[in-house]
Design a protein around this motif. Structure first.
Motif, PDB file in Angstrom:
ATOM      1  N   ILE A 159       4.661   9.334  -8.745  1.00 51.31           N
ATOM      2  CA  ILE A 159       3.666   8.359  -8.290  1.00 51.31           C
ATOM      3  C   ILE A 159       3.763   7.093  -9.133  1.00 51.31           C
ATOM      4  CG2 ILE A 159       1.197   7.895  -7.982  1.00 51.31           C
ATOM      5  CD1 ILE A 159       0.877  10.995  -7.669  1.00 51.31           C
ATOM      6  N   ASP A 160       3.826   7.263 -10.446  1.00 52.01           N
ATOM      7  CA  ASP A 160       3.921   6.117 -11.363  1.00 52.01           C
ATOM      8  C   ASP A 160       5.150   5.265 -11.048  1.00 52.01           C
ATOM      9  OD1 ASP A 160       1.710   7.241 -12.537  1.00 52.01           O
ATOM     10  OD2 ASP A 160       2.708   7.736 -14.432  1.00 52.01           O
ATOM     11  N   CYS A 161       6.271   5.919 -10.807  1.00 50.21           N
ATOM     12  CA  CYS A 161       7.519   5.214 -10.508  1.00 50.21           C
ATOM     13  C   CYS A 161       7.379   4.373  -9.243  1.00 50.21           C
ATOM     14  CB  CYS A 161       8.649   6.233 -10.371  1.00 50.21           C
ATOM     15  SG  CYS A 161      10.267   5.494 -10.083  1.00 50.21           S
ATOM     16  N   ALA A 162       6.778   4.937  -8.199  1.00 53.45           N
ATOM     17  CA  ALA A 162       6.599   4.201  -6.940  1.00 53.45           C
ATOM     18  C   ALA A 162       5.663   3.012  -7.132  1.00 53.45           C
ATOM     19  CB  ALA A 162       6.063   5.135  -5.861  1.00 53.45           C
ATOM     20  N   ILE A 163       4.596   3.193  -7.895  1.00 58.18           N
ATOM     21  CA  ILE A 163       3.642   2.099  -8.140  1.00 58.18           C
ATOM     22  C   ILE A 163       4.335   0.941  -8.852  1.00 58.18           C
ATOM     23  CG2 ILE A 163       1.589   1.436  -9.455  1.00 58.18           C
ATOM     24  CD1 ILE A 163       0.479   4.262  -8.824  1.00 58.18           C
ATOM     25  N   LYS A 164       5.131   1.268  -9.851  1.00 56.95           N
ATOM     26  CA  LYS A 164       5.845   0.225 -10.604  1.00 56.95           C
ATOM     27  C   LYS A 164       6.909  -0.451  -9.739  1.00 56.95           C
ATOM     28  CE  LYS A 164       5.386   2.691 -14.972  1.00 56.95           C
ATOM     29  NZ  LYS A 164       6.115   3.472 -15.971  1.00 56.95           N
ATOM     30  N   ARG A 165       7.681   0.354  -9.035  1.00 57.34           N
ATOM     31  CA  ARG A 165       8.816  -0.172  -8.259  1.00 57.34           C
ATOM     32  C   ARG A 165       8.374  -1.140  -7.164  1.00 57.34           C
ATOM     33  NH1 ARG A 165      12.762   3.273  -4.341  1.00 57.34           N
ATOM     34  NH2 ARG A 165      14.111   1.551  -3.735  1.00 57.34           N
TER      35      ARG A 165
ATOM     36  N   GLU B 217      13.611   9.078   9.781  1.00 58.89           N
ATOM     37  CA  GLU B 217      13.460   9.377  11.206  1.00 58.89           C
ATOM     38  C   GLU B 217      12.143   8.828  11.765  1.00 58.89           C
ATOM     39  OE1 GLU B 217      12.266  13.386  13.444  1.00 58.89           O
ATOM     40  OE2 GLU B 217      14.142  13.536  12.340  1.00 58.89           O
ATOM     41  N   LYS B 218      11.039   9.070  11.061  1.00 57.23           N
ATOM     42  CA  LYS B 218       9.725   8.704  11.575  1.00 57.23           C
ATOM     43  C   LYS B 218       9.276   7.304  11.193  1.00 57.23           C
ATOM     44  CE  LYS B 218       7.821  13.371  11.679  1.00 57.23           C
ATOM     45  NZ  LYS B 218       6.746  14.227  11.180  1.00 57.23           N
ATOM     46  N   CYS B 219       9.844   6.745  10.146  1.00 60.37           N
ATOM     47  CA  CYS B 219       9.368   5.461   9.624  1.00 60.37           C
ATOM     48  C   CYS B 219      10.520   4.496   9.399  1.00 60.37           C
ATOM     49  CB  CYS B 219       8.619   5.677   8.320  1.00 60.37           C
ATOM     50  SG  CYS B 219       7.385   6.975   8.371  1.00 60.37           S
ATOM     51  N   PRO B 220      11.367   4.258  10.396  1.00 60.50           N
ATOM     52  CA  PRO B 220      12.513   3.370  10.169  1.00 60.50           C
ATOM     53  C   PRO B 220      12.055   1.958   9.793  1.00 60.50           C
ATOM     54  CG  PRO B 220      12.205   3.778  12.507  1.00 60.50           C
ATOM     55  CD  PRO B 220      11.249   4.672  11.788  1.00 60.50           C
ATOM     56  N   GLY B 221      12.775   1.364   8.862  1.00 57.65           N
ATOM     57  CA  GLY B 221      12.474  -0.003   8.462  1.00 57.65           C
ATOM     58  C   GLY B 221      11.341  -0.138   7.464  1.00 57.65           C
ATOM     59  N   ARG B 222      10.717   0.947   7.093  1.00 58.27           N
ATOM     60  CA  ARG B 222       9.615   0.897   6.124  1.00 58.27           C
ATOM     61  C   ARG B 222      10.171   1.036   4.714  1.00 58.27           C
ATOM     62  NH1 ARG B 222       7.362  -0.306  10.258  1.00 58.27           N
ATOM     63  NH2 ARG B 222       5.672   0.766  11.265  1.00 58.27           N
ATOM     64  N   LEU B 223       9.433   0.534   3.762  1.00 55.55           N
ATOM     65  CA  LEU B 223       9.786   0.750   2.363  1.00 55.55           C
ATOM     66  C   LEU B 223       9.537   2.219   2.046  1.00 55.55           C
ATOM     67  CD1 LEU B 223       7.997  -2.377   0.880  1.00 55.55           C
ATOM     68  CD2 LEU B 223      10.427  -2.129   1.378  1.00 55.55           C
ATOM     69  N   SER B 224      10.457   2.846   1.319  1.00 53.35           N
ATOM     70  CA  SER B 224      10.358   4.273   1.068  1.00 53.35           C
ATOM     71  C   SER B 224      10.460   4.605  -0.408  1.00 53.35           C
ATOM     72  CB  SER B 224      11.479   5.028   1.804  1.00 53.35           C
ATOM     73  OG  SER B 224      11.338   4.906   3.185  1.00 53.35           O
ATOM     74  N   ALA B 225       9.691   5.608  -0.794  1.00 52.62           N
ATOM     75  CA  ALA B 225       9.764   6.158  -2.145  1.00 52.62           C
ATOM     76  C   ALA B 225       9.748   7.670  -2.011  1.00 52.62           C
ATOM     77  CB  ALA B 225       8.585   5.687  -2.991  1.00 52.62           C
TER      78      ALA B 225
ATOM     79  N   ALA C 141       3.615  -1.120   4.024  1.00 57.76           N
ATOM     80  CA  ALA C 141       3.297   0.293   3.823  1.00 57.76           C
ATOM     81  C   ALA C 141       4.499   0.939   3.153  1.00 57.76           C
ATOM     82  CB  ALA C 141       2.998   0.962   5.153  1.00 57.76           C
ATOM     83  N   VAL C 142       4.289   1.473   1.976  1.00 54.47           N
ATOM     84  CA  VAL C 142       5.347   2.167   1.257  1.00 54.47           C
ATOM     85  C   VAL C 142       5.176   3.659   1.516  1.00 54.47           C
ATOM     86  CG1 VAL C 142       6.409   2.629  -0.980  1.00 54.47           C
ATOM     87  CG2 VAL C 142       5.421   0.365  -0.506  1.00 54.47           C
ATOM     88  N   VAL C 143       6.123   4.233   2.234  1.00 54.00           N
ATOM     89  CA  VAL C 143       6.077   5.645   2.595  1.00 54.00           C
ATOM     90  C   VAL C 143       6.457   6.465   1.366  1.00 54.00           C
ATOM     91  CG1 VAL C 143       7.059   7.424   4.091  1.00 54.00           C
ATOM     92  CG2 VAL C 143       6.736   5.096   4.963  1.00 54.00           C
ATOM     93  N   PHE C 144       5.538   7.340   0.940  1.00 55.53           N
ATOM     94  CA  PHE C 144       5.777   8.212  -0.206  1.00 55.53           C
ATOM     95  C   PHE C 144       5.778   9.641   0.306  1.00 55.53           C
ATOM     96  CE2 PHE C 144       4.424  10.759  -3.841  1.00 55.53           C
ATOM     97  CZ  PHE C 144       5.177  10.236  -4.874  1.00 55.53           C
ATOM     98  N   SER C 145       6.941  10.289   0.234  1.00 57.24           N
ATOM     99  CA  SER C 145       7.092  11.624   0.790  1.00 57.24           C
ATOM    100  C   SER C 145       8.232  12.342   0.080  1.00 57.24           C
ATOM    101  CB  SER C 145       7.399  11.501   2.287  1.00 57.24           C
ATOM    102  OG  SER C 145       7.677  12.751   2.852  1.00 57.24           O
ATOM    103  N   ARG C 146       8.182  13.671   0.125  1.00 57.74           N
ATOM    104  CA  ARG C 146       9.251  14.471  -0.484  1.00 57.74           C
ATOM    105  C   ARG C 146      10.513  14.468   0.357  1.00 57.74           C
ATOM    106  NH1 ARG C 146       5.813  19.873  -1.264  1.00 57.74           N
ATOM    107  NH2 ARG C 146       5.420  19.309   0.871  1.00 57.74           N
ATOM    108  N   ASP C 147      10.396  14.137   1.627  1.00 57.11           N
ATOM    109  CA  ASP C 147      11.489  14.327   2.574  1.00 57.11           C
ATOM    110  C   ASP C 147      12.046  12.993   3.062  1.00 57.11           C
ATOM    111  OD1 ASP C 147      13.220  15.102   4.557  1.00 57.11           O
ATOM    112  OD2 ASP C 147      11.723  16.189   5.736  1.00 57.11           O
ATOM    113  N   LEU C 148      13.142  12.542   2.471  1.00 56.55           N
ATOM    114  CA  LEU C 148      13.739  11.266   2.861  1.00 56.55           C
ATOM    115  C   LEU C 148      14.203  11.297   4.313  1.00 56.55           C
ATOM    116  CD1 LEU C 148      14.679   8.426   2.169  1.00 56.55           C
ATOM    117  CD2 LEU C 148      16.825   9.413   1.369  1.00 56.55           C
TER     118      LEU C 148
ATOM    119  N   ILE D  58       0.843  -1.187   0.000  1.00 60.18           N
ATOM    120  CA  ILE D  58       0.000   0.000   0.000  1.00 60.18           C
ATOM    121  C   ILE D  58       0.881   1.241   0.000  1.00 60.18           C
ATOM    122  CG2 ILE D  58      -1.841   1.254   1.203  1.00 60.18           C
ATOM    123  CD1 ILE D  58      -2.658  -1.587   0.348  1.00 60.18           C
ATOM    124  N   LEU D  59       0.675   2.111  -0.973  1.00 62.55           N
ATOM    125  CA  LEU D  59       1.400   3.373  -1.041  1.00 62.55           C
ATOM    126  C   LEU D  59       0.687   4.385  -0.153  1.00 62.55           C
ATOM    127  CD1 LEU D  59       3.785   4.747  -2.614  1.00 62.55           C
ATOM    128  CD2 LEU D  59       2.033   5.667  -4.141  1.00 62.55           C
TER     129      LEU D  59
END
Length: 154
Positions: free
Chosen positions: A58-64, A40-48, A28-35, A4-5
């Motif tokens: 958005i398209d890139c994260a959905i595919k990846r 810091e807030k979501c350690p161990g989560r998948l990130s985009a 849970a795939v964290v999608f945010s502008r700020d890595l 889930i994005l």
């Protein structure tokens, strides 16, 4: 287990949703502008890293990550800035939501939830108006597409 994005996934609401999804056995795939905030807030989560204002992100994260659904919490929530610069609210809140909905359609995803706010009841302010329009867009979208979707107010 679903991927889930969560747009705005490093924010207060988004990171809470990410933790709940993880507890339920979903990725849970964290999608945010700020890595930095993601780490810091979501350690161990998948990130985009990406911005909802850019559909290609958005398209890139959905595919990846082979995303199966989207929970859209990203928005410009600064009421005073949105009032002073309405284009910020339009780009982040309205066009960002439109980008998410179009990605759901184009990638044939079957679930989308758009998080709104109690401030959407105040249509006299730019921020409230922009979030109210997002709610209306979700309603229109689910009426015309074969998708489970809704908007929720916090």
């Amino acid at each position: 287990m679903a991927n889930i994005l969560v747009t705005g996934g490093s924010g207060t609401i988004g990171s809470f949703i990410c933790r709940k999804l993880h507890a339920l056995g979903h990725n849970a795939v964290v999608f945010s502008r700020d890595l930095g905030s993601q780490l810091e807030k979501c350690p161990g989560r998948l990130s985009a890293v990406g911005d909802v204002e850019r559909r290609s992100d958005i398209d890139c994260a959905i595919k990846r990550f082979a995303i199966q659904g989207i929970i859209h919490t990203a928005a410009n929530k600064h009421v005073n800035l949105c009032e002073k610069f309405p284009s910020i609210a339009v780009r982040a809140n309205i066009l960002g939501t439109l980008n998410v909905l179009e990605a759901v359609r184009d990638f044939d995803l079957d679930k989308v939830v758009v998080v709104s706010t109690d401030k959407a009841c105040n249509h006299e302010q730019t921020y409230g108006m922009s979030k109210y329009l997002c709610e209306q867009m979700v309603g229109e979208f689910v009426n015309f597409h074969d998708v489970i979707g809704n908007s929720v107010r916090f």
